[in-house]
Enzyme design. Structure first.
Site, PDB file in Angstrom:
ATOM      1  N   LYS A 253      16.042  23.598  10.800  1.00  0.00           N
ATOM      2  CA  LYS A 253      14.653  24.030  10.656  1.00  0.00           C
ATOM      3  C   LYS A 253      14.452  24.662   9.285  1.00  0.00           C
ATOM      4  CE  LYS A 253      13.668  25.430  15.449  1.00  0.00           C
ATOM      5  NZ  LYS A 253      12.556  24.515  15.753  1.00  0.00           N
ATOM      6  N   ARG A 327      15.147  20.049  25.663  1.00  0.00           N
ATOM      7  CA  ARG A 327      15.021  19.016  26.693  1.00  0.00           C
ATOM      8  C   ARG A 327      16.392  18.513  27.147  1.00  0.00           C
ATOM      9  NH1 ARG A 327      11.404  15.370  22.789  1.00  0.00           N
ATOM     10  NH2 ARG A 327      10.793  17.492  22.188  1.00  0.00           N
TER      11      ARG A 327
HETATM   12  N1  BES Z   1      12.390  25.837  20.180  1.00  0.00           N
HETATM   13  C1  BES Z   1      11.682  24.794  19.552  1.00  0.00           C
HETATM   14  C2  BES Z   1      10.182  24.806  19.863  1.00  0.00           C
HETATM   15  C3  BES Z   1       9.382  26.004  19.400  1.00  0.00           C
HETATM   16  C4  BES Z   1       8.733  25.964  18.187  1.00  0.00           C
HETATM   17  C5  BES Z   1       9.233  27.102  20.200  1.00  0.00           C
HETATM   18  C6  BES Z   1       7.975  27.041  17.786  1.00  0.00           C
HETATM   19  C7  BES Z   1       8.466  28.177  19.793  1.00  0.00           C
HETATM   20  C8  BES Z   1       7.840  28.148  18.578  1.00  0.00           C
HETATM   21  C9  BES Z   1      12.237  23.430  19.986  1.00  0.00           C
HETATM   22  O1  BES Z   1      13.591  23.388  20.280  1.00  0.00           O
HETATM   23  C10 BES Z   1      12.002  22.493  18.844  1.00  0.00           C
HETATM   24  O2  BES Z   1      12.547  22.734  17.809  1.00  0.00           O
HETATM   25  N2  BES Z   1      11.215  21.452  19.074  1.00  0.00           N
HETATM   26  C11 BES Z   1      10.914  20.509  18.067  1.00  0.00           C
HETATM   27  C12 BES Z   1      10.930  19.139  18.715  1.00  0.00           C
HETATM   28  C13 BES Z   1      10.837  18.002  17.735  1.00  0.00           C
HETATM   29  C14 BES Z   1      12.098  17.917  16.907  1.00  0.00           C
HETATM   30  C15 BES Z   1      10.642  16.735  18.516  1.00  0.00           C
HETATM   31  C16 BES Z   1       9.532  20.835  17.497  1.00  0.00           C
HETATM   32  O3  BES Z   1       8.679  21.273  18.249  1.00  0.00           O
HETATM   33  O4  BES Z   1       9.359  20.681  16.306  1.00  0.00           O
HETATM   34 ZN    ZN Z   2      14.815  23.019  18.563  1.00  0.00          ZN
END
Ligand code: BES
Ligand code: ZN
Ligand code: ZN
Length: 475
Positions: A253, A327
């Site tokens: 990230k 997931r």
């Molecule tokens: N934990 C994150 C989602 C999240 C983002 C929670 C902001 C709270 C605040 C999750 O694991 C994630 O990173 N999801 C990705 C999925 C994508 C790679 C398909 C996302 O939402 O960008």
């Molecule tokens: Zn994630």
């Protein structure tokens, strides 16, 4: 914070500040004795807005470093009556709240608003530490008992907030597992079991293990069983995502998106404390909490974009993005739940997608189910209106599942299309359900953190512990 039923009004000490709600002032006012809280447009208010008013009153008192308060329950009920005209609950279910229910709301909201996360702030001796006593006029015994229930639930919600707020270095899978054991040690009708890495391997939970590969910390699978109903009744199973820190993995990230990812275990803390709240209230139902816990870290053994994991269900998953880890661990937890508990319903709770925030902003969690026959969304909506834990439904039609196809494995963890990310994540989860398994997914990413206007402390909201506590014996 302590509530006291104020039977002899005259005995109130001088140091006690009286709260009054006023519709005719421009802003909150404090004259050293009386704290006036501005009420806006009460005729168009809702019960949700009344919750905000109660929190505002409490936090304004905190800002004045007030320690002892007195409040007239009749005043609050009067506001509630006015707000009833357009109450959230009345709109959703055609019912209005009783005085006792308003008392529960008062106990709940005051305790919720009195919370601040100060564990890491060096404490000065005699520093102000929030409201200590609240004396309540014109509240009868039955109402006061109900207020205490609200207080008890909010105290549990605040514990959940603390666990979510704790930085990742101090809330590892191991620490969360030990904490769960401790929290339930003396709680009747509950059993906590912790699976370690070896036992998770024996269960063949390849998706959870894949995510955990990059971390020096071993994953855990926490289960909490509560038996308050008939022995033969199938349980409701709550599954909570507990990623103690989400770096994104090798699909790292950006720094701005990583801050606060110690809260990516909020689904887990919500699940754990919902079980605690249900057990403390002694609800007549059987509920199981399952919490897959891991860190999504970078290490020499991290799983990679392109790896293919074999999940507990036997389905192979192409990892097209290591940041879509939630997931993966939930998929194995769903399979585990179905195999070991034959649930009457499964509800998973997860900070699953940023897309949920894009869809709805930060004011409600998203609820989703794959079947129009499921009663869960309606029950959740009703409980949401009753508790102020807002939820809004999105669809999971079959067409969304087609976006999760992989060319090299049974399923991909990343959608082939850019849009509808909160829904495609749910569609992925739905592929791990047994036929006719009743299920609802709650994406709590939007409510992971309190926002301006919530009138709550910075940090985790603890939602939807309250909603799920109300829902548990209605499913
Ligand atoms: N934990 C994150 C989602 C999240 C983002 C929670 C902001 C709270 C605040 C999750 O694991 C994630 O990173 N999801 C990705 C999925 C994508 C790679 C398909 C996302 O939402 O960008
Ligand atoms: Zn994630
Ligand atoms: Zn995550």
């Amino acid at each position: 914070m302590r509530f006291q039923q104020n039977k002899e009004k005259s005995s109130i000490k001088k140091s006690v500040i009286t709260i009054i709600f006023d519709q005719n002032i421009k802003s909150n006012r404090f004259d050293g004795k009386v704290l006036k809280i501005k009420i806006e447009d009460i005729k168009n208010a809702s019960l949700y807005k009344l919750r905000l008013v109660l929190r505002n009153a409490l936090r304004t008192a905190q800002a004045q470093e007030i320690e002892n308060l007195t409040i007239d329950f009749n005043d609050i009920y009067k506001l509630a009556e006015l707000a009833h005209v357009k109450s959230d609950v009345a709109k959703v279910v055609g019912e209005e709240l009783s005085r006792a229910e308003i008392a529960q709301m008062l106990g709940y909201e005051f305790v919720l608003a009195n919370y601040n996360f100060t564990d890491y702030i060096s404490k000065k001796k005699d520093a102000y530490n929030g409201i200590k006593n609240v004396y309540i006029n014109n509240i009868d015994n039955k109402e006061f008992k109900e207020l205490n229930i609200g207080q008890e639930i909010a105290e549990v919600v605040n514990k959940s907030r603390t666990v979510s707020n704790t930085p990742a270095q101090d809330m590892t899978p191991e620490i969360l597992a030990t904490l769960t054991k401790d929290e339930f040690k003396n709680i009747k009708n509950t059993t906590v079991k912790i699976l370690n890495k070896k036992q998770i391997q024996e269960q063949k939970m390849g998706a959870l293990l894949g995510v955990a590969q990059g971390s020096s910390k071993e994953p855990k699978l926490i289960t909490i069983e509560y038996k308050g109903g008939n022995k033969s009744d199938k349980p409701l199973v709550l599954i909570g995502k507990a990623v103690t820190y989400d770096t994104g993995g090798l699909g790292l990230k950006p720094a701005e998106g990583m801050v606060d990812m110690h809260m990516d275990m909020s689904g887990g803390s919500v699940t754990m404390y919902t079980l605690l709240s249900i057990a403390k209230l002694g609800l007549k139902c059987n509920v199981v909490g399952i919490i897959p816990v891991t860190e999504n870290a970078i290490g020499k053994d991290s799983y990679r974009n392109g790896d293919i994991l074999k999940s507990m269900s036997g389905k192979t998953i192409e990892v097209r993005h290591t940041d879509a880890e939630g997931r993966l661990i939930l998929a194995d937890a769903i399979t585990y739940a179905q195999k070991h508990y034959k649930p009457k319903a499964i509800i998973d709770i997860a900070t699953l997608t940023g897309a949920a925030l894009v869809a709805i902003g930060q004011h409600a969690s998203l609820i989703m189910t794959n079947s129009c026959k499921s009663k869960l969304p309606n029950i959740a909506r009703k409980c949401g209106a009753e508790t102020g834990n807002k939820v809004w439904q999105m669809p999971v039609w079959d067409v969304y599942k087609t976006h999760m196809k992989s060319k090299v494995a049974d399923i991909s963890n990343l959608s082939n299309v850019r849009w509808g990310g909160a829904i495609t994540a749910a569609a992925f989860l739905s592929e791990f359900l047994d036929k006719d398994q009743d299920w609802m997914h709650i994406d709590i990413a939007p409510r992971m953190e309190a926002v301006e206007g919530d009138n709550l402390a910075h940090g985790a909201t603890g939602e939807p512990v309250y909603l799920l506590t109300k829902l548990a014996d209605r499913v």
